[in-house]
Design a protein around this motif. Structure first.
Motif, PDB file in Angstrom:
ATOM      1  N   UNK A  53       0.811  -1.225   0.000  1.00 29.27           N
ATOM      2  CA  UNK A  53       0.000   0.000   0.000  1.00 29.27           C
ATOM      3  C   UNK A  53       0.843   1.273   0.000  1.00 29.27           C
ATOM      4  N   UNK A  54       2.089   1.139   0.458  1.00 27.37           N
ATOM      5  CA  UNK A  54       2.924   2.308   0.778  1.00 27.37           C
ATOM      6  C   UNK A  54       2.958   3.383  -0.322  1.00 27.37           C
ATOM      7  N   UNK A  55       3.330   3.004  -1.543  1.00 22.69           N
ATOM      8  CA  UNK A  55       3.534   4.028  -2.566  1.00 22.69           C
ATOM      9  C   UNK A  55       2.212   4.718  -2.907  1.00 22.69           C
ATOM     10  N   UNK A  56       1.110   3.979  -2.867  1.00 24.66           N
ATOM     11  CA  UNK A  56      -0.197   4.592  -3.172  1.00 24.66           C
ATOM     12  C   UNK A  56      -0.554   5.639  -2.124  1.00 24.66           C
ATOM     13  N   UNK A  57      -0.396   5.255  -0.860  1.00 23.23           N
ATOM     14  CA  UNK A  57      -0.754   6.178   0.224  1.00 23.23           C
ATOM     15  C   UNK A  57       0.138   7.416   0.166  1.00 23.23           C
ATOM     16  N   UNK A  58       1.433   7.191  -0.041  1.00 19.99           N
ATOM     17  CA  UNK A  58       2.362   8.335  -0.079  1.00 19.99           C
ATOM     18  C   UNK A  58       2.047   9.289  -1.218  1.00 19.99           C
ATOM     19  N   UNK A  59       1.581   8.747  -2.344  1.00 15.01           N
ATOM     20  CA  UNK A  59       1.273   9.617  -3.487  1.00 15.01           C
ATOM     21  C   UNK A  59      -0.126  10.212  -3.420  1.00 15.01           C
ATOM     22  N   UNK A  60      -0.928   9.776  -2.477  1.00 13.54           N
ATOM     23  CA  UNK A  60      -2.302  10.279  -2.388  1.00 13.54           C
ATOM     24  C   UNK A  60      -3.246   9.580  -3.344  1.00 13.54           C
ATOM     25  N   UNK A  61      -2.836   8.408  -3.864  1.00 18.61           N
ATOM     26  CA  UNK A  61      -3.735   7.619  -4.714  1.00 18.61           C
ATOM     27  C   UNK A  61      -4.483   6.615  -3.867  1.00 18.61           C
ATOM     28  N   UNK A  62      -5.594   6.115  -4.384  1.00 22.68           N
ATOM     29  CA  UNK A  62      -6.292   5.049  -3.679  1.00 22.68           C
ATOM     30  C   UNK A  62      -5.482   3.767  -3.835  1.00 22.68           C
ATOM     31  N   UNK A  63      -5.420   2.976  -2.779  1.00 17.90           N
ATOM     32  CA  UNK A  63      -4.775   1.664  -2.904  1.00 17.90           C
ATOM     33  C   UNK A  63      -5.745   0.766  -3.678  1.00 17.90           C
ATOM     34  N   UNK A  64      -5.228  -0.273  -4.371  1.00 16.16           N
ATOM     35  CA  UNK A  64      -6.129  -1.130  -5.145  1.00 16.16           C
ATOM     36  C   UNK A  64      -7.193  -1.774  -4.251  1.00 16.16           C
ATOM     37  N   UNK A  65      -8.410  -1.880  -4.780  1.00 17.19           N
ATOM     38  CA  UNK A  65      -9.519  -2.461  -4.012  1.00 17.19           C
ATOM     39  C   UNK A  65      -9.145  -3.827  -3.443  1.00 17.19           C
ATOM     40  N   UNK A  66      -8.401  -4.603  -4.223  1.00 20.07           N
ATOM     41  CA  UNK A  66      -8.085  -5.982  -3.813  1.00 20.07           C
ATOM     42  C   UNK A  66      -7.372  -6.024  -2.459  1.00 20.07           C
ATOM     43  N   UNK A  67      -6.709  -4.918  -2.076  1.00 24.68           N
ATOM     44  CA  UNK A  67      -6.001  -4.921  -0.787  1.00 24.68           C
ATOM     45  C   UNK A  67      -6.961  -4.723   0.379  1.00 24.68           C
ATOM     46  N   UNK A  68      -8.151  -4.196   0.102  1.00 21.96           N
ATOM     47  CA  UNK A  68      -9.029  -3.796   1.208  1.00 21.96           C
ATOM     48  C   UNK A  68     -10.286  -4.633   1.382  1.00 21.96           C
ATOM     49  N   UNK A  69     -10.737  -5.289   0.333  1.00 20.52           N
ATOM     50  CA  UNK A  69     -12.062  -5.906   0.406  1.00 20.52           C
ATOM     51  C   UNK A  69     -12.122  -7.025   1.443  1.00 20.52           C
ATOM     52  N   UNK A  70     -11.137  -7.936   1.409  1.00 22.93           N
ATOM     53  CA  UNK A  70     -11.140  -9.032   2.395  1.00 22.93           C
ATOM     54  C   UNK A  70     -10.991  -8.487   3.807  1.00 22.93           C
ATOM     55  N   UNK A  71     -10.154  -7.464   3.897  1.00 20.77           N
ATOM     56  CA  UNK A  71      -9.921  -6.845   5.204  1.00 20.77           C
ATOM     57  C   UNK A  71     -11.225  -6.288   5.784  1.00 20.77           C
ATOM     58  N   UNK A  72     -12.016  -5.622   4.970  1.00 23.84           N
ATOM     59  CA  UNK A  72     -13.294  -5.057   5.426  1.00 23.84           C
ATOM     60  C   UNK A  72     -14.266  -6.183   5.775  1.00 23.84           C
ATOM     61  N   UNK A  73     -14.288  -7.203   4.930  1.00 24.93           N
ATOM     62  CA  UNK A  73     -15.175  -8.348   5.196  1.00 24.93           C
ATOM     63  C   UNK A  73     -14.881  -8.933   6.578  1.00 24.93           C
ATOM     64  N   UNK A  74     -13.608  -9.119   6.856  1.00 22.24           N
ATOM     65  CA  UNK A  74     -13.243  -9.714   8.147  1.00 22.24           C
ATOM     66  C   UNK A  74     -13.510  -8.757   9.309  1.00 22.24           C
ATOM     67  N   UNK A  75     -13.170  -7.502   9.094  1.00 20.66           N
ATOM     68  CA  UNK A  75     -13.303  -6.535  10.190  1.00 20.66           C
ATOM     69  C   UNK A  75     -14.765  -6.369  10.621  1.00 20.66           C
ATOM     70  N   UNK A  76     -15.673  -6.376   9.633  1.00 22.19           N
ATOM     71  CA  UNK A  76     -17.085  -6.148   9.967  1.00 22.19           C
ATOM     72  C   UNK A  76     -17.748  -7.378  10.572  1.00 22.19           C
ATOM     73  N   UNK A  77     -17.001  -8.483  10.649  1.00 21.92           N
ATOM     74  CA  UNK A  77     -17.572  -9.670  11.288  1.00 21.92           C
ATOM     75  C   UNK A  77     -16.952  -9.935  12.646  1.00 21.92           C
ATOM     76  N   UNK A  78     -16.069  -9.037  13.081  1.00 19.08           N
ATOM     77  CA  UNK A  78     -15.487  -9.230  14.404  1.00 19.08           C
ATOM     78  C   UNK A  78     -16.518  -8.913  15.488  1.00 19.08           C
ATOM     79  N   UNK A  79     -16.275  -9.504  16.660  1.00 15.03           N
ATOM     80  CA  UNK A  79     -17.279  -9.461  17.728  1.00 15.03           C
ATOM     81  C   UNK A  79     -17.671  -8.053  18.167  1.00 15.03           C
ATOM     82  N   UNK A  80     -16.700  -7.142  18.129  1.00 18.95           N
ATOM     83  CA  UNK A  80     -16.994  -5.796  18.632  1.00 18.95           C
ATOM     84  C   UNK A  80     -17.975  -5.029  17.740  1.00 18.95           C
ATOM     85  N   UNK A  81     -18.364  -5.592  16.597  1.00 17.24           N
ATOM     86  CA  UNK A  81     -19.321  -4.901  15.717  1.00 17.24           C
ATOM     87  C   UNK A  81     -20.759  -5.370  15.957  1.00 17.24           C
ATOM     88  N   UNK A  82     -20.942  -6.092  17.043  1.00 17.34           N
ATOM     89  CA  UNK A  82     -22.254  -6.675  17.322  1.00 17.34           C
ATOM     90  C   UNK A  82     -23.365  -5.616  17.359  1.00 17.34           C
TER      91      UNK A  82
END
Ligand code: AMP
Length: 187
Positions: A53-82
């Motif tokens: 992700x580094x070069x995208x973030x540093x340049x102010x570009x969006x990181x590719x979707x593929x880096x975030x989708x699984x992460x969001x899927x997992x994060x929204x199923x963690x217990x604290x989101x009950x």
């Protein structure tokens, strides 16, 4: 199927998404999930995600979707989101919004509130320049605003069509903005 509170913070860089999302998360006692924070911490720890992700973030570009989708899927199923969750910085384009909609249909009946914080460009630039984050240089700020107009602004239309968009004036005191938000989210 559970009913959760879902809040999505849209609005340009510098509009106060992070600050307001954090306040609302405290009031509602639900997690504040910032993809920008997740990426910055991954970069600081040089994890595989961070390295990609580094070069995208540093340049102010969006990181590719593929880096975030699984992460969001997992994060929204963690217990604290009950009880619910607040997303700050996701979705950033229409493909991410469509992904999120499908995801929520899969495992909850949450219909999220999308919040657009409206702040004049001159104020945004001034705020960003004084924030002093590593990706807040004059050039990168201009580029991030461009990326916002091109890729993220269409997301406003996506939620407007679904009657889920609330635009509020973000150029007011912190407390006034927070009051508007709590009125919308209803707690
Ligand atoms: P933020 O802290 O939300 O301003 O995000 C900082 C940077 O992280 C952005 O300029 C992007 O490079 C990256 N980023 C954060 N969220 C996303 C997202 N949903 N999709 C793609 N890139 C993102």
């Amino acid at each position: 199927m559970s009913k959760r509170i879902g809040v999505i913070f849209l609005g340009p860089p510098g509009s106060g998404k992070g600050t307001q999302a954090q306040r609302l998360a405290g009031t509602l006692q639900i997690p504040h999930i910032s993809t920008g924070e997740i990426l910055r911490s991954a970069i600081a720890n040089a994890t595989p995600l961070g390295q990609q992700a580094k070069s995208f973030v540093e340049n102010g570009d969006l990181v590719p979707d593929s880096l975030l989708l699984d992460l969001i899927r997992e994060r929204l199923q963690q217990e604290d989101t009950e009880k619910g969750w607040i997303l700050d910085g996701f979705p950033r384009n229409v493909a991410q919004a469509a992904f999120l909609e499908k995801l929520l249909q899969e495992f909850t009946d949450t219909v999220p509130h999308a919040i657009n914080l409206e702040v004049p460009d001159a104020v945004l630039i001034d705020r960003l320049l004084h924030r002093g984050r590593q990706d807040d240089t004059v050039e990168t700020i201009a580029h991030r605003l461009e990326v916002y107009r091109e890729q993220t602004e269409p997301v406003l239309g996506y939620y407007r069509e679904r009657n889920a968009l609330h635009s509020i004036d973000g150029h007011r005191s912190l407390d006034e903005v927070t009051d508007s938000l709590t009125a919308i989210v209803g707690r």
